[in-house]
Design an enzyme around this catalytic site. Structure first.
Site, mmCIF file in Angstrom:
data_model
loop_
_atom_site.group_PDB
_atom_site.id
_atom_site.type_symbol
_atom_site.label_atom_id
_atom_site.label_comp_id
_atom_site.label_asym_id
_atom_site.label_seq_id
_atom_site.Cartn_x
_atom_site.Cartn_y
_atom_site.Cartn_z
ATOM 1 N N CYS A 1 -33.931 -15.657 26.367
ATOM 2 C CA CYS A 1 -35.156 -14.604 26.238
ATOM 3 C C CYS A 1 -35.398 -14.169 24.800
ATOM 4 O O CYS A 1 -36.482 -13.558 24.501
ATOM 5 C CB CYS A 1 -34.771 -13.404 27.254
ATOM 6 S SG CYS A 1 -32.898 -12.965 26.806
ATOM 7 N N GLU B 1 -33.198 -6.243 31.718
ATOM 8 C CA GLU B 1 -33.595 -7.277 30.123
ATOM 9 C C GLU B 1 -34.084 -7.954 30.794
ATOM 10 O O GLU B 1 -34.102 -9.004 31.726
ATOM 11 C CB GLU B 1 -31.923 -7.672 29.924
ATOM 12 C CG GLU B 1 -31.987 -8.153 28.446
ATOM 13 C CD GLU B 1 -32.363 -9.603 28.478
ATOM 14 O OE1 GLU B 1 -33.299 -9.838 27.924
ATOM 15 O OE2 GLU B 1 -31.515 -10.502 28.880
ATOM 16 N N GLU C 1 -44.566 -15.592 27.197
ATOM 17 C CA GLU C 1 -43.285 -16.071 27.403
ATOM 18 C C GLU C 1 -43.275 -17.671 27.832
ATOM 19 O O GLU C 1 -43.429 -17.618 29.291
ATOM 20 C CB GLU C 1 -42.201 -15.362 27.896
ATOM 21 C CG GLU C 1 -40.864 -16.006 27.801
ATOM 22 C CD GLU C 1 -39.640 -14.684 28.150
ATOM 23 O OE1 GLU C 1 -38.717 -14.759 27.803
ATOM 24 O OE2 GLU C 1 -39.848 -14.376 29.507
ATOM 25 N N LYS D 1 -25.783 -10.767 42.995
ATOM 26 C CA LYS D 1 -26.887 -11.716 43.358
ATOM 27 C C LYS D 1 -26.995 -12.608 42.379
ATOM 28 O O LYS D 1 -28.099 -12.365 41.471
ATOM 29 C CB LYS D 1 -27.914 -11.245 43.935
ATOM 30 C CG LYS D 1 -28.696 -12.426 44.744
ATOM 31 C CD LYS D 1 -30.122 -12.179 44.950
ATOM 32 C CE LYS D 1 -31.049 -12.819 43.748
ATOM 33 N NZ LYS D 1 -31.029 -14.295 43.628
#
Length: 480
Positions: free
Chosen positions: A279, A245, A379, A170
């Site tokens: 990231c 992750e 973040e 997906k």
């Protein structure tokens, strides 16, 4: 592009019974460039059943057969790199130079790594009278993000196929076009039906159905920590392996003996690459107080040199953010930084001058950031650099580790032994010394809330293997 409203299931392009659609938006122009059909739990079930059936035979293929299959994928992928790059640039806003130079070619690195590992991997090891074997894990569910889309697809699918697993993907609905091309590539390369399946959809519908499906043995998810927590909870009921992750807030430690101008310039440019949507971006820059103002000036000059513009134009260093939602999110963080008292060195809220259309953010540098500020702790996932001064090496290490994340770290020093010592004290899954590049054969992943498990290279390959111990495999020697 063909198949934008189709799914790839059991070796064929098929339609969903669902009438729900989703527009794919070019973030440079805010215009619709494609429409995809959104899947349902029934579509997921169909894909998982195809993968389960294929696993029975594909898991029994030989090392040599899977090497040949991966090499076939590699051959076709090389031919389609320009198409993949164009799709990525238009759907998520990577500048076309970055898409051609890094985004699309990243898939090659993972294919080469998977082939190299598979050729030499010891699937069996005799320990005394016990044989330790490593076998294909099973049916894998993959949920991948939009920021480095083909990179994240390939670093999951390539080792899974190498290990003899089957999969259901997906991709992000924000950047689904490269995934359609990927399915076309695998089909042309002769991947057996059911080994790879593609279902589009959103997280609450298709993602949740995939993660909670009882016939999915392993889930590999890349995305935010918030979403990763939900994935883990949904997977827990069926006790499946979960590899994640997740987010990052990586520290860039510039030590007092480093080349300040070079290190700050490199770190600032790295932060702005891909519009800060990586990231492992070095989003917190720690600089010795004695060199701080010089570093701030270098960062300002560097950020202001970054050329921002439509992703389709060559010579552009930074394109738009991926979506309206992402643009609004980043703007909110920038406004929060201003409100909490950080010094805006350059950039700030709003679009760059001359760009009144598209989801463009200004390359932004904040100085005098405190460790407790929101922009220092959360973040942002945008082109926003936070600069923090420090007095001692120990203080810098402590501040670097004072985060819920632990994905990557960066250390600059003219003394390699010193840099290694500092690197050993960072609670992160990866550390780059003096600007060293990523290694596609090295483990990629983080500590703490940056996730669990590892991707890339041999470590990523082993995520797709189960371990079996066969006792009495070899009779013990009789005593004389």
């Amino acid at each position: 592009m063909e198949h934008t409203e189709d799914f790839y299931i059991d070796g064929a392009w098929v339609r969903s019974a669902s009438n729900k659609t989703h527009d794919v938006i070019d973030p440079s122009t805010e215009k619709v460039i494609a429409t995809i059909r959104m899947g349902t739990a029934e579509d997921v079930d169909r894909a998982v059943k195809a993968a389960r059936k294929a696993f029975e035979t594909f898991s029994q293929t030989t090392r040599e057969e899977r090497v040949a299959l991966l090499q076939s994928i590699l051959k076709v992928y090389k031919q389609r790199i320009p198409d993949v790059a164009k799709a990525i640039s238009s759907e998520m806003g990577a500048p076309i130079d970055l898409a051609n130079g890094a985004q699309a070619p990243s898939g090659l690195g993972h294919l080469y790594a998977a082939i190299a590992v598979l050729k030499e991997y010891p699937f069996e090891e005799l320990r005394g009278t016990t044989m330790i074997t490593r076998e294909s894990f099973g049916v894998c569910g993959f949920i991948t993000p939009w920021n480095w889309p083909i990179n994240q697809i390939m670093c999951k699918v390539a080792p899974a196929i190498a290990a003899g697993c089957t999969c259901v993907l997906k991709p992000s609905e924000i950047a689904p076009l490269n995934a359609i091309l990927f399915a076309e590539i695998l089909h042309e390369a002769g991947v057996p039906k059911g080994v790879f399946n593609l279902v589009h959809g959103d997280g609450p519908t298709v993602g949740e159905a995939l993660v909670s499906h009882p016939e999915v043995d392993l889930v590999s998810f890349t995305g935010s920590t918030r979403a990763g927590v939900q994935v883990a909870k949904r997977a827990a009921d069926t006790v499946k392996r979960v590899a994640q992750e997740l987010g990052g807030k990586s520290a860039n430690l510039i030590l007092d003996d480093a080349d300040i101008e070079r290190s700050v310039k490199s770190g600032t440019l790295h932060m702005m690459q891909n519009s800060g949507q990586s990231c492992n971006a070095p989003s917190r820059m720690f600089v010795p107080r004695a060199h701080y103002e010089k570093a701030v000036e270098v960062a300002k000059k560097t950020a202001e040199s970054v050329k921002v513009g439509p992703a389709s134009e060559t010579g552009i260093a930074m394109g738009p953010l991926s979506s309206k939602l992402q643009f609004e999110r980043v703007q909110g963080f920038i406004e929060k930084g201003v409100a909490e008292g950080a010094r805006v060195v350059t950039g700030g809220p709003g679009r760059p001058e001359g760009l009144d259309k598209g989801y463009f953010a200004r390359p932004t540098v904040f100085a005098d950031v405190r460790p407790d500020m929101t922009i220092s702790r959360e973040e942002i996932f945008g082109p926003v650099l936070c600069m923090l001064p420090y007095d001692t090496e120990e203080e810098a290490i402590a501040m670097a580790n004072d985060t819920q994340y632990g994905l990557s770290g960066y250390v600059s020093s003219k003394d390699l032994q010193r840099a290694r010592r500092v690197a050993s004290k960072l609670r992160t899954g990866m550390v780059h010394i003096n600007g060293a590049a990523l290694d596609p054969s090295a483990p990629f992943g983080g500590y703490k809330q940056s996730g669990n498990g590892r991707e890339w290279g041999e470590a990523g390959f082993e995520e797709f293997l189960e371990i079996k111990a066969v006792m009495g495999y070899q009779p013990a020697e009789k005593k004389a």
